[in-house]
Design an enzyme around this catalytic site. Structure first.
Site, PDB file in Angstrom:
ATOM      1  N   LYS A 119       0.819  -1.219   0.000  1.00  0.00           N
ATOM      2  CA  LYS A 119       0.000   0.000   0.000  1.00  0.00           C
ATOM      3  C   LYS A 119       0.851   1.266   0.000  1.00  0.00           C
ATOM      4  O   LYS A 119       0.418   2.306  -0.533  1.00  0.00           O
ATOM      5  CB  LYS A 119      -0.951   0.006   1.200  1.00  0.00           C
ATOM      6  CG  LYS A 119      -2.089  -0.988   1.022  1.00  0.00           C
ATOM      7  CD  LYS A 119      -3.042  -1.015   2.204  1.00  0.00           C
ATOM      8  CE  LYS A 119      -4.119  -2.055   1.887  1.00  0.00           C
ATOM      9  NZ  LYS A 119      -4.966  -2.431   2.963  1.00  0.00           N
ATOM     10  N   LYS A 161      -2.297   1.523   9.271  1.00  0.00           N
ATOM     11  CA  LYS A 161      -2.601   0.386   8.398  1.00  0.00           C
ATOM     12  C   LYS A 161      -1.348  -0.417   8.127  1.00  0.00           C
ATOM     13  O   LYS A 161      -0.268   0.147   7.954  1.00  0.00           O
ATOM     14  CB  LYS A 161      -3.037   0.894   7.018  1.00  0.00           C
ATOM     15  CG  LYS A 161      -4.475   1.166   6.827  1.00  0.00           C
ATOM     16  CD  LYS A 161      -4.715   1.397   5.328  1.00  0.00           C
ATOM     17  CE  LYS A 161      -6.026   2.101   5.128  1.00  0.00           C
ATOM     18  NZ  LYS A 161      -6.285   2.335   3.691  1.00  0.00           N
ATOM     19  N   GLY A 168      -9.375  -6.167   5.949  1.00  0.00           N
ATOM     20  CA  GLY A 168      -9.700  -5.343   7.108  1.00  0.00           C
ATOM     21  C   GLY A 168      -8.803  -5.587   8.321  1.00  0.00           C
ATOM     22  O   GLY A 168      -9.013  -5.008   9.377  1.00  0.00           O
ATOM     23  N   HIS A 238     -14.400  -2.972   8.932  1.00  0.00           N
ATOM     24  CA  HIS A 238     -13.704  -2.654   7.684  1.00  0.00           C
ATOM     25  C   HIS A 238     -13.808  -3.771   6.659  1.00  0.00           C
ATOM     26  O   HIS A 238     -13.000  -3.864   5.754  1.00  0.00           O
ATOM     27  CB  HIS A 238     -12.225  -2.315   7.939  1.00  0.00           C
ATOM     28  CG  HIS A 238     -12.044  -1.236   8.965  1.00  0.00           C
ATOM     29  ND1 HIS A 238     -12.571   0.028   8.803  1.00  0.00           N
ATOM     30  CD2 HIS A 238     -11.435  -1.238  10.168  1.00  0.00           C
ATOM     31  CE1 HIS A 238     -12.280   0.756   9.867  1.00  0.00           C
ATOM     32  NE2 HIS A 238     -11.606   0.013  10.712  1.00  0.00           N
ATOM     33  N   GLU A 278      -9.811   0.971  -5.213  1.00  0.00           N
ATOM     34  CA  GLU A 278     -10.716   1.365  -4.136  1.00  0.00           C
ATOM     35  C   GLU A 278     -10.453   2.820  -3.745  1.00  0.00           C
ATOM     36  O   GLU A 278      -9.300   3.243  -3.626  1.00  0.00           O
ATOM     37  CB  GLU A 278     -10.523   0.447  -2.919  1.00  0.00           C
ATOM     38  CG  GLU A 278     -10.869  -1.009  -3.229  1.00  0.00           C
ATOM     39  CD  GLU A 278     -10.915  -1.893  -1.991  1.00  0.00           C
ATOM     40  OE1 GLU A 278     -11.688  -2.868  -1.997  1.00  0.00           O
ATOM     41  OE2 GLU A 278     -10.183  -1.615  -1.013  1.00  0.00           O
ATOM     42  N   ARG A 295      -7.082  -8.649  -8.254  1.00  0.00           N
ATOM     43  CA  ARG A 295      -7.774  -9.946  -8.390  1.00  0.00           C
ATOM     44  C   ARG A 295      -9.237  -9.684  -8.668  1.00  0.00           C
ATOM     45  O   ARG A 295      -9.699  -8.543  -8.635  1.00  0.00           O
ATOM     46  CB  ARG A 295      -7.640 -10.715  -7.079  1.00  0.00           C
ATOM     47  CG  ARG A 295      -8.182  -9.884  -5.917  1.00  0.00           C
ATOM     48  CD  ARG A 295      -8.225 -10.628  -4.623  1.00  0.00           C
ATOM     49  NE  ARG A 295      -8.285  -9.733  -3.468  1.00  0.00           N
ATOM     50  CZ  ARG A 295      -9.400  -9.262  -2.931  1.00  0.00           C
ATOM     51  NH1 ARG A 295     -10.564  -9.573  -3.447  1.00  0.00           N
ATOM     52  NH2 ARG A 295      -9.363  -8.448  -1.900  1.00  0.00           N
TER      53      ARG A 295
HETATM   54  P1  ADP Z   1     -13.162  -7.856  -1.628  1.00  0.00           P
HETATM   55  O1  ADP Z   1     -12.482  -6.536  -1.717  1.00  0.00           O
HETATM   56  O2  ADP Z   1     -12.999  -8.723  -2.828  1.00  0.00           O
HETATM   57  O3  ADP Z   1     -14.526  -7.741  -1.152  1.00  0.00           O
HETATM   58  P2  ADP Z   1     -12.365  -8.801   0.945  1.00  0.00           P
HETATM   59  O4  ADP Z   1     -11.517  -7.764   1.573  1.00  0.00           O
HETATM   60  O5  ADP Z   1     -13.692  -9.062   1.517  1.00  0.00           O
HETATM   61  O6  ADP Z   1     -12.348  -8.600  -0.597  1.00  0.00           O
HETATM   62  O7  ADP Z   1     -11.543 -10.147   0.918  1.00  0.00           O
HETATM   63  C1  ADP Z   1     -11.906 -11.208   0.090  1.00  0.00           C
HETATM   64  C2  ADP Z   1     -11.320 -12.451   0.647  1.00  0.00           C
HETATM   65  O8  ADP Z   1      -9.929 -12.404   0.612  1.00  0.00           O
HETATM   66  C3  ADP Z   1     -11.684 -12.729   2.051  1.00  0.00           C
HETATM   67  O9  ADP Z   1     -11.722 -14.101   2.191  1.00  0.00           O
HETATM   68  C4  ADP Z   1     -10.528 -12.112   2.824  1.00  0.00           C
HETATM   69  O10 ADP Z   1     -10.408 -12.691   4.081  1.00  0.00           O
HETATM   70  C5  ADP Z   1      -9.406 -12.448   1.905  1.00  0.00           C
HETATM   71  N1  ADP Z   1      -8.283 -11.513   1.884  1.00  0.00           N
HETATM   72  C6  ADP Z   1      -8.226 -10.318   1.305  1.00  0.00           C
HETATM   73  N2  ADP Z   1      -7.020  -9.785   1.376  1.00  0.00           N
HETATM   74  C7  ADP Z   1      -6.262 -10.679   2.035  1.00  0.00           C
HETATM   75  C8  ADP Z   1      -4.895 -10.724   2.422  1.00  0.00           C
HETATM   76  N3  ADP Z   1      -4.034  -9.761   2.140  1.00  0.00           N
HETATM   77  N4  ADP Z   1      -4.464 -11.797   3.101  1.00  0.00           N
HETATM   78  C9  ADP Z   1      -5.302 -12.794   3.390  1.00  0.00           C
HETATM   79  N5  ADP Z   1      -6.595 -12.817   3.033  1.00  0.00           N
HETATM   80  C10 ADP Z   1      -7.074 -11.781   2.368  1.00  0.00           C
HETATM   81  P1  ADP Z   2      -8.098  -3.800   3.094  1.00  0.00           P
HETATM   82  O1  ADP Z   2      -6.849  -4.083   2.353  1.00  0.00           O
HETATM   83  O2  ADP Z   2      -8.164  -4.477   4.406  1.00  0.00           O
HETATM   84  O3  ADP Z   2      -9.287  -3.980   2.239  1.00  0.00           O
HETATM   85  P2  ADP Z   2      -8.468  -0.926   2.762  1.00  0.00           P
HETATM   86  O4  ADP Z   2      -7.356   0.049   2.768  1.00  0.00           O
HETATM   87  O5  ADP Z   2      -9.092  -1.235   1.457  1.00  0.00           O
HETATM   88  O6  ADP Z   2      -7.980  -2.262   3.472  1.00  0.00           O
HETATM   89  O7  ADP Z   2      -9.569  -0.394   3.765  1.00  0.00           O
HETATM   90  C1  ADP Z   2     -10.641  -1.194   4.164  1.00  0.00           C
HETATM   91  C2  ADP Z   2     -11.725  -0.299   4.761  1.00  0.00           C
HETATM   92  O8  ADP Z   2     -11.209   0.432   5.871  1.00  0.00           O
HETATM   93  C3  ADP Z   2     -12.259   0.767   3.830  1.00  0.00           C
HETATM   94  O9  ADP Z   2     -13.279   0.287   2.996  1.00  0.00           O
HETATM   95  C4  ADP Z   2     -12.760   1.811   4.801  1.00  0.00           C
HETATM   96  O10 ADP Z   2     -14.000   1.468   5.367  1.00  0.00           O
HETATM   97  C5  ADP Z   2     -11.715   1.759   5.885  1.00  0.00           C
HETATM   98  N1  ADP Z   2     -10.647   2.719   5.619  1.00  0.00           N
HETATM   99  C6  ADP Z   2      -9.485   2.480   4.974  1.00  0.00           C
HETATM  100  N2  ADP Z   2      -8.734   3.592   4.922  1.00  0.00           N
HETATM  101  C7  ADP Z   2      -9.428   4.564   5.543  1.00  0.00           C
HETATM  102  C8  ADP Z   2      -9.196   5.946   5.853  1.00  0.00           C
HETATM  103  N3  ADP Z   2      -8.059   6.549   5.509  1.00  0.00           N
HETATM  104  N4  ADP Z   2     -10.155   6.617   6.500  1.00  0.00           N
HETATM  105  C9  ADP Z   2     -11.290   6.038   6.879  1.00  0.00           C
HETATM  106  N5  ADP Z   2     -11.573   4.743   6.644  1.00  0.00           N
HETATM  107  C10 ADP Z   2     -10.649   4.007   5.991  1.00  0.00           C
HETATM  108 MG    MG Z   3      -9.743  -2.960   0.523  1.00  0.00          MG
END
Ligand code: ADP
Ligand code: ADP
Ligand code: MG
Length: 673
Positions: A119, A161, A168, A238, A278, A295
């Site tokens: 990231k 993060k 999340g 999240h 995103e 993906r």
């Molecule tokens: P999407 O953005 O496709 O909705 P999610 O964040 O809900 O994705 O994750 C989709 C699936 O991938 C879930 O099973 C989640 O636990 C898994 N996942 C996502 N990112 C990672 C990661 N970096 N490491 C392990 N599992 C992950």
């Molecule tokens: P992941 O890789 O776990 O999906 P993301 O960076 O996509 O992580 O963030 C997952 C969620 O966390 C976002 O959809 C949002 O709800 C929250 N989030 C992430 N970054 C921020 C931010 N800077 N401020 C507020 N909420 C955030």
């Molecule tokens: Mg995300």
């Protein structure tokens, strides 16, 4: 589209494996499944053209075991490998290993994956290309003092993060400077455990925010387009729960700007195949890039429904080197789609995952509904992997139609054997914040309270009965004892019973005069008026049109909404919603009762009001399974109450000629053991 490959290995499980298998088979390709010992006989292995064991249940020894997966691919003669989401899908070393083994990896080039998987690196790249990122810190210098200094600069609240995080995890919201040090250590620990790296980035915490993401699609020849956005603001911890396309917060101008930004980011990363950028959208309409998922996403079906494209088949074609053959102008968004993720987890108990055998699993079929499922009735759900059971996707010409279909379906979705988040989905879809298209990412954390667990108030039973009696349905069952229709009981009126916590709750209804003149009631009334007795209280209940029922106790009046579901009704009084299951008329199973304590006597209860016409046993008597204990008369039909198992009659709690209430204990039986 012709099959770009003859044999495709599906390196995943659950609903996404099922989805991928289907896409391959539709193209005439052979779908090769893999499974762990915990998934022996799982739905995806049954639907695939062949299935191979990977290893023991832990993901590290099965779905994440690169050598094992590649070994199976080689032995099965696979030409391509689709990783789905999660597991190995975002692992660039795995994508390289596939290429080295002569397998086409269905996904982006490994370098783009590596870049976007970090990231911090992604933020720097995106910012260089003129797309806004959340104000924050993403430098390699990870010293505590440096991070604290920059945290003060970013301001509070802020988000810590994990740079390589996902799902999340590895995230901490910090409200003020004092809590920063501790949150930092916590986030590092979690990141190290989950992802093996503890590099941290800092971002200003944007709130309120909407999660809006853009689907991109590109081919190996350099064509790159976007397929509009998805709004995934309904999240728990999240993590997404409900997603939709298009976003209710995105105007056509904003869509164009978001789409251009996403395509610019993907181009900068040297991206091809399907991916998602995103963004967070703040209350002023400003958007900020947060990450790119390299993906297919869980929520891809909503995009498929509004674009009419099959994303998985497009991914396969791209991986085979075929040109996309679509320009941005060819993408026309039509209608609206809403996806609900059905999780085997209990939203009333901290979203704890739930395991067990799915006794019932019945996604309701219907126009405009798509069910992506990973399980069927009878399958076991374990807690080794993700708790998602299925996705319910509703499509309609506009948002209101899609929402109505999703709402209809979640009310009727039947799952038993594991706890699910269905109560939460029902609550969200009925909530004005969501139906008005105003949900932000903090919506669930702020508003969701689990429904009260207690029994439904008596007036709700009265309303339910009036509704059911006013809108009868035909039932195929000819056996009056197994029918869930009301039973006419002599002159007293009609008797219905709803299943209470441990015993049925009886409702006795008889026709009443309408409480008003024909004119005053207006033309809306469809049903008749009923005088309904429930647990000693009598109500006047009038069923109006559209499932509205007014219930009057003489002192208070309730306006209820009732709708029919399989085996019962759903009743809402404006504050809370209850599902009332109809108690079945007497049967051996229904009268088997329950032990009050483990090892204690089994209490056989009257499942409905009736009259005891014969008592066939006495206290202390030994009885055998299925032996007649007593005969109950209800509905002018005699019914035999029999022993559910061998045992000793410990107490007989009724006498011949007694009139008994529904739920009254008739006999107590002690087991022989
Ligand atoms: P999407 O953005 O496709 O909705 P999610 O964040 O809900 O994705 O994750 C989709 C699936 O991938 C879930 O099973 C989640 O636990 C898994 N996942 C996502 N990112 C990672 C990661 N970096 N490491 C392990 N599992 C992950
Ligand atoms: P992941 O890789 O776990 O999906 P993301 O960076 O996509 O992580 O963030 C997952 C969620 O966390 C976002 O959809 C949002 O709800 C929250 N989030 C992430 N970054 C921020 C931010 N800077 N401020 C507020 N909420 C955030
Ligand atoms: Mg995300």
């Amino acid at each position: 589209m012709r099959a770009p490959f003859g044999r495709v290995l599906i390196a995943n499980r659950g609903e996404i494996a099922v989805r991928l298998i289907r896409a391959c088979q539709e193209l005439g390709a052979r779908a090769i499944a893999v499974y762990s010992e915990a998934d022996h006989g799982a739905l995806h292995t049954r639907l695939a053209d062949e299935a191979h064991l990977l290893g023991p249940p832990p993901a590290s020894e099965s779905y994440l075991n690169i050598e094992r997966v590649l070994d199976v691919a080689r032995r099965a003669g696979a030409e391509a490998l689709h990783p789905g989401y999660g597991f190995l899908s975002e692992n660039p070393a795995f994508a390289e290993a596939c290429a080295a083994a002569g397998l086409a990896f269905v996904g982006p080039p490994p370098n783009a994956m590596r870049l976007m998987g970090d990231k911090a690196a992604a933020r720097r790249l995106v910012a260089e290309h003129g797309v806004a990122i959340v104000p924050g810190y993403d430098d390699p210098d990870q010293a505590d003092e440096t991070l604290l200094k920059h945290a003060r600069g970013v301001g509070f609240p802020l988000l810590i993060k994990a740079a390589t995080g996902g799902g999340g995890r590895g995230m901490r919201v910090v409200r003020e400077a004092e809590g920063f040090g501790e949150a930092l250590q916590g986030a590092r620990r979690e990141a190290r455990a989950a992802f093996g790296h503890d590099t941290i980035i800092l971002e200003r915490y944007i709130s309120p925010a909407r999660h809006v993401e853009v689907q991109v699609l590109g081919d190996q020849q350099g064509a790159l387009i976007h397929l509009g956005e998805r709004d995934c603001s309904v999240q728990r911890r999240h993590q997404k729960v409900i997603e939709e396309s298009p976003s209710p917060a995105v105007s056509p101008e904003l869509r164009t700007a978001l789409g251009e930004a996403a395509v610019r980011v993907a181009r900068a990363a040297g991206y091809w195949n399907a991916g998602t950028c995103e963004f967070l959208l703040d209350e002023h309409g400003q958007f900020y890039f947060i990450e790119m998922n390299t993906r297919l996403q869980v929520e891809h079906p909503v995009t498929e429904l509004v674009t009419g494209l099959d994303l998985v088949q497009r991914q396969l074609a791209i991986a085979a080197g075929l040109p996309l053959g679509l320009s941005q102008d060819d993408v026309v968004l039509r209608g609206h789609a809403i996806e609900c993720r059905l999780y085997a987890e209990d939203p009333a108990h901290d979203y704890q995952p739930s395991a067990g055998r799915l006794e019932r699993f019945e996604p309701p079929p219907g126009h405009g509904l798509r069910h992506d499922v990973g399980y069927a009735a009878g399958d076991r759900v374990n807690t080794y992997y993700d708790a998602m059971l299925a996705k319910l996707v509703a499509f309609g010409e506009d948002r209101a139609t899609a929402l109505a279909r999703a709402g209809w379906a979640v009310e009727r979705y039947v799952v038993s054997g594991v706890a699910t988040n269905l109560p939460l989905l029902r609550w969200v879809l009925a909530h004005p914040t969501f139906s008005n298209g105003q949900a932000t990412t903090d919506f669930l954390a702020r508003e969701w309270r689990p429904p009260s667990g207690g029994p439904a108030p008596a007036e709700l039973l009265a309303g339910a009965a009036a509704f059911e009696l006013s809108t009868p349905v035909a039932e195929p069952s000819a056996d009056p004892w197994r029918s869930s229709k009301p039973w006419r009981l002599l002159e007293e009126g009609v008797v219905l019973a709803y299943q209470g916590e441990t015993s049925p709750r009886a409702v006795v209804a008889s026709r009443a005069a309408r409480p008003c003149s024909a004119g005053a009631c207006g033309g809306a009334a469809i049903g008749s008026a009923w005088s309904v007795s429930v647990e000693g209280q009598t109500y006047l209940a009038v069923a109006e049109a559209d499932g509205r029922v007014s219930v009057n106790s003489g002192e208070r009046r309730w306006m209820l909404r009732v709708s029919r579901v399989e085996g019962g009704v759903i009743v809402a009084d404006g504050e809370s919603t209850f599902r009332l299951a109809r108690a079945l008329p007497p049967s051996i199973e229904a009268t088997s009762g329950q032990s009050v304590e483990p090892g204690g006597p089994t209490r056989l209860e009257a499942p409905m009001p009736g009259r005891v016409v014969k008592v066939a046993v006495r206290e202390g008597q030994q009885v055998r399974e299925h032996q007649t204990l007593l005969v109950l008369e209800a509905m002018k039909i005699e019914h035999t109450v029999a022993a559910p198992r061998d045992g000793t009659v410990q107490a007989v709690r009724c006498r011949e000629g007694d009139t008994v209430e529904g739920g009254a204990v008739l006999v107590e039986l002690a087991s022989s053991e």
